[in-house]
Each structure stands twice: as C-alpha cells, then as structure tokens.
Write an enzyme that holds these catalytic residues in place. Structure first.
Site, PDB file in Angstrom:
ATOM      1  N   CYS A   1       0.838  -1.202   0.000  1.00  0.00           N
ATOM      2  CA  CYS A   1       0.000   0.000   0.000  1.00  0.00           C
ATOM      3  C   CYS A   1       0.872   1.251   0.000  1.00  0.00           C
ATOM      4  O   CYS A   1       1.195   1.806   1.066  1.00  0.00           O
ATOM      5  CB  CYS A   1      -0.906   0.003   1.229  1.00  0.00           C
ATOM      6  SG  CYS A   1      -1.997  -1.414   1.310  1.00  0.00           S
TER       7      CYS A   1
ATOM      8  N   GLU B   1      -1.390   6.575  -3.660  1.00  0.00           N
ATOM      9  CA  GLU B   1      -2.549   7.288  -3.119  1.00  0.00           C
ATOM     10  C   GLU B   1      -3.265   8.039  -4.227  1.00  0.00           C
ATOM     11  O   GLU B   1      -2.654   8.360  -5.262  1.00  0.00           O
ATOM     12  CB  GLU B   1      -2.087   8.276  -2.038  1.00  0.00           C
ATOM     13  CG  GLU B   1      -1.408   7.552  -0.897  1.00  0.00           C
ATOM     14  CD  GLU B   1      -1.228   8.417   0.337  1.00  0.00           C
ATOM     15  OE1 GLU B   1      -1.461   9.647   0.258  1.00  0.00           O
ATOM     16  OE2 GLU B   1      -0.865   7.844   1.374  1.00  0.00           O
TER      17      GLU B   1
ATOM     18  N   GLY C   1      -0.017   9.425  -6.580  1.00  0.00           N
ATOM     19  CA  GLY C   1       0.370   8.654  -7.759  1.00  0.00           C
ATOM     20  C   GLY C   1       1.866   8.426  -7.811  1.00  0.00           C
ATOM     21  O   GLY C   1       2.460   7.899  -6.873  1.00  0.00           O
TER      22      GLY C   1
ATOM     23  N   ARG D   1      -2.929 -18.555 -42.176  1.00  0.00           N
ATOM     24  CA  ARG D   1      -3.815 -17.600 -42.842  1.00  0.00           C
ATOM     25  C   ARG D   1      -3.289 -17.282 -44.248  1.00  0.00           C
ATOM     26  O   ARG D   1      -2.110 -16.920 -44.409  1.00  0.00           O
ATOM     27  CB  ARG D   1      -3.876 -16.326 -42.000  1.00  0.00           C
ATOM     28  CG  ARG D   1      -4.464 -15.142 -42.672  1.00  0.00           C
ATOM     29  CD  ARG D   1      -5.970 -15.159 -42.578  1.00  0.00           C
ATOM     30  NE  ARG D   1      -6.530 -13.885 -42.990  1.00  0.00           N
ATOM     31  CZ  ARG D   1      -7.621 -13.789 -43.738  1.00  0.00           C
ATOM     32  NH1 ARG D   1      -8.256 -14.865 -44.157  1.00  0.00           N
ATOM     33  NH2 ARG D   1      -8.090 -12.596 -44.046  1.00  0.00           N
TER      34      ARG D   1
ATOM     35  N   THR E   1      -3.559 -15.089 -47.862  1.00  0.00           N
ATOM     36  CA  THR E   1      -4.095 -13.974 -48.668  1.00  0.00           C
ATOM     37  C   THR E   1      -3.262 -13.916 -49.957  1.00  0.00           C
ATOM     38  O   THR E   1      -2.101 -14.355 -49.962  1.00  0.00           O
ATOM     39  CB  THR E   1      -3.974 -12.606 -47.951  1.00  0.00           C
ATOM     40  OG1 THR E   1      -2.611 -12.323 -47.704  1.00  0.00           O
ATOM     41  CG2 THR E   1      -4.781 -12.539 -46.668  1.00  0.00           C
TER      42      THR E   1
ATOM     43  N   PHE F   1      -3.022 -10.319 -37.233  1.00  0.00           N
ATOM     44  CA  PHE F   1      -4.327 -11.002 -37.306  1.00  0.00           C
ATOM     45  C   PHE F   1      -5.338 -10.180 -38.106  1.00  0.00           C
ATOM     46  O   PHE F   1      -6.403 -10.694 -38.458  1.00  0.00           O
ATOM     47  CB  PHE F   1      -4.891 -11.225 -35.893  1.00  0.00           C
ATOM     48  CG  PHE F   1      -4.421 -12.476 -35.203  1.00  0.00           C
ATOM     49  CD1 PHE F   1      -3.106 -12.611 -34.786  1.00  0.00           C
ATOM     50  CD2 PHE F   1      -5.297 -13.518 -34.932  1.00  0.00           C
ATOM     51  CE1 PHE F   1      -2.680 -13.756 -34.122  1.00  0.00           C
ATOM     52  CE2 PHE F   1      -4.886 -14.666 -34.278  1.00  0.00           C
ATOM     53  CZ  PHE F   1      -3.567 -14.782 -33.864  1.00  0.00           C
TER      54      PHE F   1
ATOM     55  N   GLU G   1       3.972  -0.362 -10.847  1.00  0.00           N
ATOM     56  CA  GLU G   1       5.341  -0.414 -10.277  1.00  0.00           C
ATOM     57  C   GLU G   1       6.213   0.729 -10.794  1.00  0.00           C
ATOM     58  O   GLU G   1       7.413   0.581 -11.017  1.00  0.00           O
ATOM     59  CB  GLU G   1       5.977  -1.783 -10.520  1.00  0.00           C
ATOM     60  CG  GLU G   1       5.173  -2.881  -9.847  1.00  0.00           C
ATOM     61  CD  GLU G   1       5.973  -3.858  -9.030  1.00  0.00           C
ATOM     62  OE1 GLU G   1       7.162  -3.624  -8.785  1.00  0.00           O
ATOM     63  OE2 GLU G   1       5.369  -4.861  -8.617  1.00  0.00           O
TER      64      GLU G   1
HETATM   65  N1  CAA Z   1      16.938   3.348  -3.048  1.00  0.00           N
HETATM   66  C1  CAA Z   1      17.171   3.972  -1.866  1.00  0.00           C
HETATM   67  N2  CAA Z   1      16.918   5.281  -1.653  1.00  0.00           N
HETATM   68  C2  CAA Z   1      16.425   5.982  -2.688  1.00  0.00           C
HETATM   69  C3  CAA Z   1      16.152   5.413  -3.945  1.00  0.00           C
HETATM   70  C4  CAA Z   1      16.445   4.034  -4.118  1.00  0.00           C
HETATM   71  N3  CAA Z   1      16.222   3.419  -5.275  1.00  0.00           N
HETATM   72  N4  CAA Z   1      15.659   6.355  -4.770  1.00  0.00           N
HETATM   73  C5  CAA Z   1      15.620   7.498  -4.053  1.00  0.00           C
HETATM   74  N5  CAA Z   1      16.082   7.260  -2.798  1.00  0.00           N
HETATM   75  C6  CAA Z   1      16.279   8.246  -1.731  1.00  0.00           C
HETATM   76  C7  CAA Z   1      17.180   9.370  -2.220  1.00  0.00           C
HETATM   77  O1  CAA Z   1      18.533   9.051  -2.066  1.00  0.00           O
HETATM   78  C8  CAA Z   1      16.745  10.523  -1.346  1.00  0.00           C
HETATM   79  O2  CAA Z   1      17.342  10.338  -0.085  1.00  0.00           O
HETATM   80  P1  CAA Z   1      17.915  11.614   0.759  1.00  0.00           P
HETATM   81  O3  CAA Z   1      16.716  12.449   1.089  1.00  0.00           O
HETATM   82  O4  CAA Z   1      18.551  10.993   1.948  1.00  0.00           O
HETATM   83  O5  CAA Z   1      18.859  12.324  -0.163  1.00  0.00           O
HETATM   84  C9  CAA Z   1      15.248  10.275  -1.159  1.00  0.00           C
HETATM   85  O6  CAA Z   1      15.044   8.883  -1.410  1.00  0.00           O
HETATM   86  C10 CAA Z   1      14.405  11.090  -2.108  1.00  0.00           C
HETATM   87  O7  CAA Z   1      14.768  10.710  -3.423  1.00  0.00           O
HETATM   88  P2  CAA Z   1      14.440  11.619  -4.683  1.00  0.00           P
HETATM   89  O8  CAA Z   1      14.896  13.021  -4.411  1.00  0.00           O
HETATM   90  O9  CAA Z   1      14.983  10.923  -5.876  1.00  0.00           O
HETATM   91  O10 CAA Z   1      12.840  11.597  -4.698  1.00  0.00           O
HETATM   92  P3  CAA Z   1      11.846  12.189  -5.771  1.00  0.00           P
HETATM   93  O11 CAA Z   1      10.612  12.516  -5.051  1.00  0.00           O
HETATM   94  O12 CAA Z   1      12.479  13.244  -6.599  1.00  0.00           O
HETATM   95  O13 CAA Z   1      11.581  11.002  -6.825  1.00  0.00           O
HETATM   96  C11 CAA Z   1      10.814   8.852  -7.534  1.00  0.00           C
HETATM   97  C12 CAA Z   1      11.480   9.707  -6.458  1.00  0.00           C
HETATM   98  C13 CAA Z   1      11.890   7.985  -8.153  1.00  0.00           C
HETATM   99  C14 CAA Z   1      10.094   9.606  -8.618  1.00  0.00           C
HETATM  100  C15 CAA Z   1       9.823   8.018  -6.695  1.00  0.00           C
HETATM  101  O14 CAA Z   1       8.820   8.846  -6.160  1.00  0.00           O
HETATM  102  C16 CAA Z   1       9.185   6.887  -7.464  1.00  0.00           C
HETATM  103  O15 CAA Z   1       9.819   5.851  -7.694  1.00  0.00           O
HETATM  104  N6  CAA Z   1       7.882   7.036  -7.811  1.00  0.00           N
HETATM  105  C17 CAA Z   1       7.130   5.957  -8.415  1.00  0.00           C
HETATM  106  C18 CAA Z   1       6.437   5.165  -7.346  1.00  0.00           C
HETATM  107  C19 CAA Z   1       6.011   3.814  -7.825  1.00  0.00           C
HETATM  108  O16 CAA Z   1       6.759   3.092  -8.453  1.00  0.00           O
HETATM  109  N7  CAA Z   1       4.764   3.447  -7.488  1.00  0.00           N
HETATM  110  C20 CAA Z   1       4.251   2.165  -7.836  1.00  0.00           C
HETATM  111  C21 CAA Z   1       3.704   1.478  -6.617  1.00  0.00           C
HETATM  112  S1  CAA Z   1       3.588  -0.253  -6.687  1.00  0.00           S
HETATM  113  C22 CAA Z   1       2.303  -0.598  -7.702  1.00  0.00           C
HETATM  114  O17 CAA Z   1       2.339  -0.276  -8.844  1.00  0.00           O
HETATM  115  C23 CAA Z   1       1.124  -1.269  -7.142  1.00  0.00           C
HETATM  116  C24 CAA Z   1       0.871  -2.675  -7.455  1.00  0.00           C
HETATM  117  O18 CAA Z   1       0.109  -3.252  -6.739  1.00  0.00           O
HETATM  118  C25 CAA Z   1       1.490  -3.426  -8.587  1.00  0.00           C
END
Ligand code: CAA
Length: 382
Positions: free
Chosen positions: A124, A127, A131, A268, A270, A338, A363
């Site tokens: 979870c 939101e 998003g 198929r 043609t 197709f 994801e």
């Molecule tokens: N591993 C560890 N730490 C990480 C990281 C990683 N891969 N990526 C970023 N961080 C850390 C950064 O180092 C930073 O740390 P500090 O504050 O200590 O410097 C902090 O996290 C913030 O990072 P960013 O400045 O890069 O954050 P951002 O807000 O600019 O962007 C983003 C981050 C990559 C866009 C992220 O928000 C993201 O991945 N968004 C997509 C979310 C997602 O994939 N959602 C899908 C959910 S699952 C799903 O789909 C449901 C299902 O049921 C299948």
C-alpha cells in the site's frame, strides 16, 4: 566467459511454471478476463506448487529463489495470463519491505505464519492524489504512546480485497516529504482497515485491485519496519527488487503475442499464399522477435546484477521500461498480423494488448522509469 545457459535446476523450475501456466492458467484466462473473475482456486494451486512467495527465504516458508530464478518463473506464468500473474506475484512486492527492513523477530513472527498457508498480502504505497509522486503521500501515521494511528486512503492496490496482510507507507508529517514516511505491517483484522470494491479494469482482469481506507487504524510500534522516517527508502529499495520481475512479466506477454502471430501467419492465406510469405509480415515478425529477445536479455541482466549484490536501480528501471514498451508494441503488431480477427475478443491477441498496457504503468509509470534512468546515468557523467 558470460554464460546464458540455464542450470538443470533452472530448467526444471521453468518447465514446472510453464506446465502450470499452460494447463492451469491459460485455459481459464479468457473466461476470467471476460468476467473479471478472481480465480482463487488457481492462486491456491500456485501457492501449493511454491509459485507464490518466491522471494521469501525457505527459513520463513517461502521458495527462497534468486531474482533470476523468479524471473524465469514469472515470464512463464505471464505467458499463460498476465492478470493472474500479477495476483500471484503481488505477495513478493508486499513482503519485500519485511525482507529488507524487518528485524529477525518481525520476520519470524509475521512471515512464517503467513507463508505456512495460502494467504495474500498487499503493498500500500500509491494514493489518489500522489500517484507517481510517492514522496508526497498523505496517509498519516500519528504516534500515540506505543502505537501509531493510521488515517488515509490508498488506491490501485493489487489483491487488497483478498489480502490478510498489508504493508503500508504513511507519514508523520507531510511537510517532511520523504523524511517523514514510515513503513508498517498491518493485518486485515485491524479495526478501521477497509478495502474498497474491486475496480473494473481494462486488462489484468483476473487480478483484483481496490482502494484501502485506514480510519484511525491502531498499529503497535513493534509493527513498524525500520526506523521512523525510513519508509521512503524501504519503498524505493523494494521497487528496485520488484521492477525486474515486471520486465519478465512483460516479456511473457510479448512472447505469447509473437507465438500467436507467427502461428497464425503460417495458416492464414491472402493473395494465394500464407501471409508468412509476405515480406510485410516477415518484417513484423522479425521486429517482434528482436523486441522479445532484447526484453528478456535486459531482464536477465538486471536480475543477474541484483543477484550479484548490486543495487540495480538503473538496470531494473531499464528492464521494466524496455520490456513493457516492447510488450505493448509486440501485442499491437500481433493484432495487426491477425487483421480484423485480432480486434475480436474471440481471438487471444487483443487481451495481450490490454494486459501489456498496465506493465507500462504499474510499479512506477515508464515516465518515472525514464526519470530514474536519466538520474542514474547522469551521475556517472557529473
Ligand atoms: N533506493 C534507496 N533510496 C532511494 C532510492 C532508491 N532506489 N531512490 C531514491 N532514494 C532516496 C534518495 O537518495 C533521497 O534520499 P535523501 O533524502 O537521503 O537524499 C530520497 O530517497 C528522495 O529521493 P528523490 O529526491 O529521488 O525523490 P523524488 O521525489 O524526486 O523522486 C521517484 C522519487 C523515483 C520519482 C519516486 O517517487 C518513485 O519511484 N515514484 C514511483 C512510485 C512507484 O513506483 N509506485 C508504484 C507502486 S507499486 C504498484 O504499482 C502497485 C501494485 O500493486 C502493482
């Protein structure tokens, strides 16, 4: 020398998943897609065969597979049905935060009983307002003595209506963005936790997706994963692990689309000959085959990178992004091969296009993957 050969154990795993996908999943895929049916009896069989909690070490009752081996299985399952595969592998996503950040006590207490029988878990994070901007989530976690009180709403949560365990990301203070987020394990029995109704989706209709509401849900502090404020990092590190199998899932859909198109092209006729003898179709098939192989190799490379102990942020985003774009393109070309029949629900390829579409979105939308790829890449040039 790099070696692309599978071991005999890997071949057995792949063959077992292939057999399950083709005998248990594929025969029900069209019906579940049409009806939007969640085929729990198939998921139970997947659990019985060890195809569900793939990433959980055997000490805790899971299959304890490497990411590479997980990908071999996921590709085969997705060949049978992308939607069912999403539901089968959602436990890996939901349980990964516990594997990454749980203490030995938490893992034994929660994972062992969870894996001892067929149960589903839900991750979870997303939101309604946040998003892709996961750092901006609004679900609150207010500390109250030795508990937290969770309030808010999550959306697009796979398996939520059927889950018994939820891994939940919530913030102590939204103004702190990433630094305010913590991760929690919450059982279905927690008062105030309410999954919403199943969403009507374009594809992956054999999987189940809903909102989850948290109305003052009390969670013991002992069920927080990692330290307060570690939640965002836990979520990102989880996705680093789980995006590669989405590359495998997309590859499975793409391979199915290619196989359908190639077989159809031989039958198929043609202009007095099988359409496989027309250069226009040959070019399509050749391009589709290249996309499928490239998707598989990028996925395998990402899995190998992570299994070798590297973080894999860049490689997993590349694999997920490339393979899902490839799956959509290959499914589209299969429909085109197709012709009018491909557009009809009576034939299997239009479902593949609808299923492929979601792999570009969940994801982490592919726009986010490209953001991650560019950031990782540019770091090396700075
Ligand atoms: N591993 C560890 N730490 C990480 C990281 C990683 N891969 N990526 C970023 N961080 C850390 C950064 O180092 C930073 O740390 P500090 O504050 O200590 O410097 C902090 O996290 C913030 O990072 P960013 O400045 O890069 O954050 P951002 O807000 O600019 O962007 C983003 C981050 C990559 C866009 C992220 O928000 C993201 O991945 N968004 C997509 C979310 C997602 O994939 N959602 C899908 C959910 S699952 C799903 O789909 C449901 C299902 O049921 C299948």
């Amino acid at each position: 020398m790099p070696d692309f050969a599978l071991t005999s154990e890997q071949e057995s795993l792949r063959d077992m998943a292939r057999k399950f996908a083709r005998t248990e999943m594929a025969p029900h895929a069209a019906e579940c897609d049409r009806a939007g049916r969640f085929p729990e009896e198939i998921y139970r069989k997947a659990y019985d065969l060890g195809l569900m909690n793939l990433n959980v070490p055997s000490d805790y009752g899971g299959s304890g597979l490497s990411l590479f081996d997980q990908c071999l299985i996921v590709e085969e399952l997705a060949y049978g049905c992308g939607g069912m595969t999403t539901s089968i592998i959602a436990n890996c996503l939901a349980l990964e935060p516990i594997l990454l950040a749980g203490t030995p006590e938490q893992r034994t207490r929660v994972l062992s009983p969870f894996c001892a029988s067929y149960q589903l878990a839900a991750f979870c994070l997303t939101e309604p307002s946040g998003g892709s901007d996961a750092g901006n989530l609004r679900t609150r976690a207010r500390r109250d003595g030795d508990h937290y009180v969770l309030t808010g709403e999550k959306c697009f949560i796979t398996n939520a209506p059927h889950a018994s365990l939820y891994t939940v990301f919530a913030t102590g203070d939204p103004n702190l963005r990433h630094k305010g987020i913590s991760a929690f394990m919450v059982p279905r029995s927690a008062e105030g936790l309410t999954p919403g109704k199943d969403e009507e989706k374009m594809g992956h209709r054999a999987s189940s997706t809903s909102t989850v509401r948290f109305d003052g849900v009390r969670v013991p502090a002992s069920d927080r994963l990692g330290a307060e404020g570690d939640g965002f990092s836990i979520a990102m590190r989880t996705l680093d692990q789980t995006r590669t199998p989405i590359g495998a899932l997309a590859t499975g859909i793409a391979q199915a689309a290619l196989d359908h198109a190639a077989r159809y092209s031989l039958k198929r006729e043609t202009f007095g000959k099988p359409i496989s003898e027309h250069q226009a179709i040959q070019i399509k098939l050749a391009n589709m085959a290249q996309s499928v192989r490239a998707a598989r190799l990028l996925t395998w490379f990402s899995a190998w990178t992570i299994d070798s102990g590297h973080k894999g942020t860049l490689e997993s985003s590349i694999a997920k992004c490339f393979a899902s774009d490839a799956a959509l393109h290959v499914a589209d070309e299969a429909i085109q091969t197709f012709g009018g029949y491909g557009y009809m629900k009576e034939y299997p390829v239009e479902k593949l296009l609808r299923d492929a579409k979601l792999t570009q979105i969940y994801e982490g939308a592919n726009e986010i993957q490209r953001t991650v790829i560019a950031r990782e890449l540019l770091r090396d040039y700075a």
